[in-house]
Design an enzyme around this catalytic site. Structure first.
Site, PDB file in Angstrom:
ATOM      1  N   LYS A  55       0.802  -1.230   0.000  1.00  0.00           N
ATOM      2  CA  LYS A  55       0.000   0.000   0.000  1.00  0.00           C
ATOM      3  C   LYS A  55       0.834   1.279   0.000  1.00  0.00           C
ATOM      4  O   LYS A  55       0.377   2.344   0.429  1.00  0.00           O
ATOM      5  CB  LYS A  55      -0.996   0.040   1.185  1.00  0.00           C
ATOM      6  CG  LYS A  55      -1.883  -1.152   1.252  1.00  0.00           C
ATOM      7  CD  LYS A  55      -2.761  -1.242   0.023  1.00  0.00           C
ATOM      8  CE  LYS A  55      -2.838  -2.666  -0.436  1.00  0.00           C
ATOM      9  NZ  LYS A  55      -3.230  -2.775  -1.835  1.00  0.00           N
ATOM     10  N   SER A  56       2.046   1.158  -0.484  1.00  0.00           N
ATOM     11  CA  SER A  56       2.946   2.316  -0.493  1.00  0.00           C
ATOM     12  C   SER A  56       3.088   2.950  -1.868  1.00  0.00           C
ATOM     13  O   SER A  56       3.857   3.900  -2.038  1.00  0.00           O
ATOM     14  CB  SER A  56       4.334   1.880  -0.001  1.00  0.00           C
ATOM     15  OG  SER A  56       4.244   1.394   1.316  1.00  0.00           O
ATOM     16  N   HIS A 106       7.447  -7.558  -1.845  1.00  0.00           N
ATOM     17  CA  HIS A 106       7.178  -6.887  -0.571  1.00  0.00           C
ATOM     18  C   HIS A 106       8.160  -7.388   0.500  1.00  0.00           C
ATOM     19  O   HIS A 106       8.049  -6.990   1.665  1.00  0.00           O
ATOM     20  CB  HIS A 106       5.753  -7.182  -0.084  1.00  0.00           C
ATOM     21  CG  HIS A 106       4.665  -6.453  -0.813  1.00  0.00           C
ATOM     22  ND1 HIS A 106       4.730  -5.111  -1.123  1.00  0.00           N
ATOM     23  CD2 HIS A 106       3.453  -6.869  -1.266  1.00  0.00           C
ATOM     24  CE1 HIS A 106       3.610  -4.748  -1.739  1.00  0.00           C
ATOM     25  NE2 HIS A 106       2.829  -5.793  -1.853  1.00  0.00           N
ATOM     26  N   SER A 154      -4.900   2.692   4.053  1.00  0.00           N
ATOM     27  CA  SER A 154      -5.083   2.052   2.746  1.00  0.00           C
ATOM     28  C   SER A 154      -5.098   0.530   2.896  1.00  0.00           C
ATOM     29  O   SER A 154      -5.946  -0.156   2.301  1.00  0.00           O
ATOM     30  CB  SER A 154      -3.939   2.485   1.818  1.00  0.00           C
ATOM     31  OG  SER A 154      -4.067   1.888   0.562  1.00  0.00           O
ATOM     32  N   ARG A 158      -8.182   3.374  -4.893  1.00  0.00           N
ATOM     33  CA  ARG A 158      -9.184   3.841  -3.939  1.00  0.00           C
ATOM     34  C   ARG A 158      -9.251   5.354  -4.038  1.00  0.00           C
ATOM     35  O   ARG A 158     -10.070   5.905  -4.752  1.00  0.00           O
ATOM     36  CB  ARG A 158      -8.837   3.339  -2.525  1.00  0.00           C
ATOM     37  CG  ARG A 158      -9.988   3.410  -1.526  1.00  0.00           C
ATOM     38  CD  ARG A 158      -9.545   2.919  -0.145  1.00  0.00           C
ATOM     39  NE  ARG A 158      -8.433   3.691   0.377  1.00  0.00           N
ATOM     40  CZ  ARG A 158      -8.557   4.745   1.170  1.00  0.00           C
ATOM     41  NH1 ARG A 158      -9.738   5.144   1.559  1.00  0.00           N
ATOM     42  NH2 ARG A 158      -7.480   5.403   1.589  1.00  0.00           N
TER      43      ARG A 158
HETATM   44  P1  PAP Z   1      -0.136  -3.147  -3.221  1.00  0.00           P
HETATM   45  O1  PAP Z   1       1.073  -2.944  -2.384  1.00  0.00           O
HETATM   46  O2  PAP Z   1      -1.130  -4.104  -2.633  1.00  0.00           O
HETATM   47  O3  PAP Z   1       0.159  -3.481  -4.638  1.00  0.00           O
HETATM   48  P2  PAP Z   1      -0.376  -0.336  -3.642  1.00  0.00           P
HETATM   49  O4  PAP Z   1      -0.537  -0.119  -5.085  1.00  0.00           O
HETATM   50  O5  PAP Z   1       0.943  -0.067  -3.030  1.00  0.00           O
HETATM   51  O6  PAP Z   1      -0.925  -1.767  -3.251  1.00  0.00           O
HETATM   52  O7  PAP Z   1      -1.394   0.569  -2.835  1.00  0.00           O
HETATM   53  C1  PAP Z   1      -2.616   0.997  -3.299  1.00  0.00           C
HETATM   54  C2  PAP Z   1      -2.659   2.480  -3.006  1.00  0.00           C
HETATM   55  O8  PAP Z   1      -2.038   3.195  -4.069  1.00  0.00           O
HETATM   56  C3  PAP Z   1      -4.075   2.973  -2.912  1.00  0.00           C
HETATM   57  O9  PAP Z   1      -4.019   4.073  -2.030  1.00  0.00           O
HETATM   58  P3  PAP Z   1      -5.287   4.606  -1.192  1.00  0.00           P
HETATM   59  O10 PAP Z   1      -5.928   3.406  -0.569  1.00  0.00           O
HETATM   60  O11 PAP Z   1      -4.741   5.571  -0.192  1.00  0.00           O
HETATM   61  O12 PAP Z   1      -6.151   5.279  -2.194  1.00  0.00           O
HETATM   62  C4  PAP Z   1      -4.327   3.398  -4.343  1.00  0.00           C
HETATM   63  O13 PAP Z   1      -5.416   4.283  -4.491  1.00  0.00           O
HETATM   64  C5  PAP Z   1      -3.009   4.050  -4.675  1.00  0.00           C
HETATM   65  N1  PAP Z   1      -2.736   4.096  -6.115  1.00  0.00           N
HETATM   66  C6  PAP Z   1      -2.973   3.152  -7.042  1.00  0.00           C
HETATM   67  N2  PAP Z   1      -2.585   3.571  -8.252  1.00  0.00           N
HETATM   68  C7  PAP Z   1      -2.114   4.825  -8.097  1.00  0.00           C
HETATM   69  C8  PAP Z   1      -1.586   5.788  -9.007  1.00  0.00           C
HETATM   70  N3  PAP Z   1      -1.477   5.558 -10.305  1.00  0.00           N
HETATM   71  N4  PAP Z   1      -1.179   6.968  -8.496  1.00  0.00           N
HETATM   72  C9  PAP Z   1      -1.291   7.235  -7.174  1.00  0.00           C
HETATM   73  N5  PAP Z   1      -1.783   6.364  -6.274  1.00  0.00           N
HETATM   74  C10 PAP Z   1      -2.199   5.167  -6.724  1.00  0.00           C
END
Ligand code: PAP
Length: 322
Positions: A75-76, A134, A164, A292
């Protein structure tokens, strides 16, 4: 999900520093997407993640000089960086009108190392030079800095990571496992036994390594990328030894990549609104759960004042001025 002692590590044959792991002998705590997490080399890993790690060790996994590994605490900013790295490293191959990111979720294009290894334990190394993990730095076969591979680590504010992650868990936690409330998740996260935690040690491991081995590890903050994506996309390309040429700059390639990988663009594509992909734990995972809010600071709308104070204080103490 308990494993048996079948998952014994035999990598010690040529690597004495790796202890045998018998997962069923390890302590366990409540997992978030799996029943349990277990401690290994200072970090808490879900049972299947450890199984994947063991498969990698058993198969003497090494990173090749041409490999690019994205590393992150969940979620980073993983999805965003998967998209950016895919677009930057493959840019000679693809046209922006028919780009694979328009029809595939970034997670389908960049394999998740330990997930892949869990799924294919006898042949656990993905056939891709761009991968994601991860795992903590101390579990990668690069800790002496001699590898010529490139590692990009993305770090995000602890509060936004926790909120998140919690929302993600609400959507994906198997229904036969009991509900985890946000205060319960906060408790585990702040005490260090959340999946892949302690969060701060995860960050610090890569941060210190990036100072020691700057040619191998690039350390990037989600918040900085938000503020100035053009600057950081160019720096990433330079780090990967694929700098944008003057011609590319004049044609607006950097801007096109940033636009293609932006939250607004990706989250509104049909594939990411309606599509699904297969993940190591879940046969079907909806692509839209990776999108999200995509904002900096949204956690203030979800975490209590006390939670915010604790997490900010821990970040100050453990990460200082990073
Ligand atoms: P993961 O480690 O499970 O792959 P990851 O993609 O790191 O997940 O985290 C998802 C977060 O990145 C979400 O944040 P939020 O819950 O605070 O909204 C998601 O919305 C955000 N995210 C996904 N794609 C993008 C993007 N293109 N630009 C900025 N933030 C993004």
């Amino acid at each position: 999900m308990e494993s048996s002692s079948l998952f014994t590590n035999s990598a010690t044959k040529d690597n004495q520093q790796l202890p045998d792991i018998v997962i069923s002998d390890l302590p366990k705590e409540r997992g978030w997407l799996t029943e349990y997490i277990h401690p290994y080399k200072g970090f808490w890993y879900a049972t299947p993640v450890l199984q994947g790690l063991i498969a990698l060790q058993d198969n003497h996994f090494k990173l090749k000089p041409t490999d690019v590994l994205l590393a992150s605490y969940p979620k980073s900013g993983t999805t965003w960086l998967k998209a950016l790295l895919f677009a930057i490293t493959n840019r000679p191959q693809y046209d922006f009108n028919t780009h694979p990111l328009l029809s595939s979720n970034p997670h389908e294009l960049v394999p998740h190392l330990e997930s892949y290894a869990f799924k294919y334990p006898t042949n656990p190394i993905p056939n891709s030079s761009l991968m994601h993990t991860h795992l903590a730095f101390n579990s990668l076969p690069v800790t002496d800095g001699s590898s010529k591979c490139k590692i990009v680590y993305v770090f995000r504010d602890a509060k936004d990571v926790l909120s998140s992650f919690w929302y993600f868990v609400q959507k994906l936690r198997p229904k036969d496992l009991p509900f985890i409330s946000l205060p319960e998740a906060f408790d585990q996260f702040s005490k260090g036994y959340s999946p892949f935690g302690p969060f701060w040690d995860h960050v610090m491991g890569y941060y210190k390594a990036s100072l020691e081995y700057p040619k191998m590890i690039y350390f990037l903050k989600y918040e900085d990328l938000k503020k100035d994506p053009k600057f950081h996309a160019k720096r990433l390309a330079e780090f990967l030894e694929k700098p944008f040429s003057l011609k590319e700059e004049s044609e607006g390639t950097v801007e096109k990549i940033i636009e293609l990988c932006s939250f607004e663009k990706l989250s509104n594509l049909e594939v990411n609104k309606e599509g699904t992909h297969t993940d190591f734990l879940f046969p079907t995972i909806a692509n839209n759960i990776f999108f999200r809010q995509g904002k900096v600071g949204d956690s203030k709308n979800h975490l209590s004042k006390e939670m915010i104070e604790v997490l900010d204080e821990m970040t100050k103490q453990k990460l200082g001025l990073i």
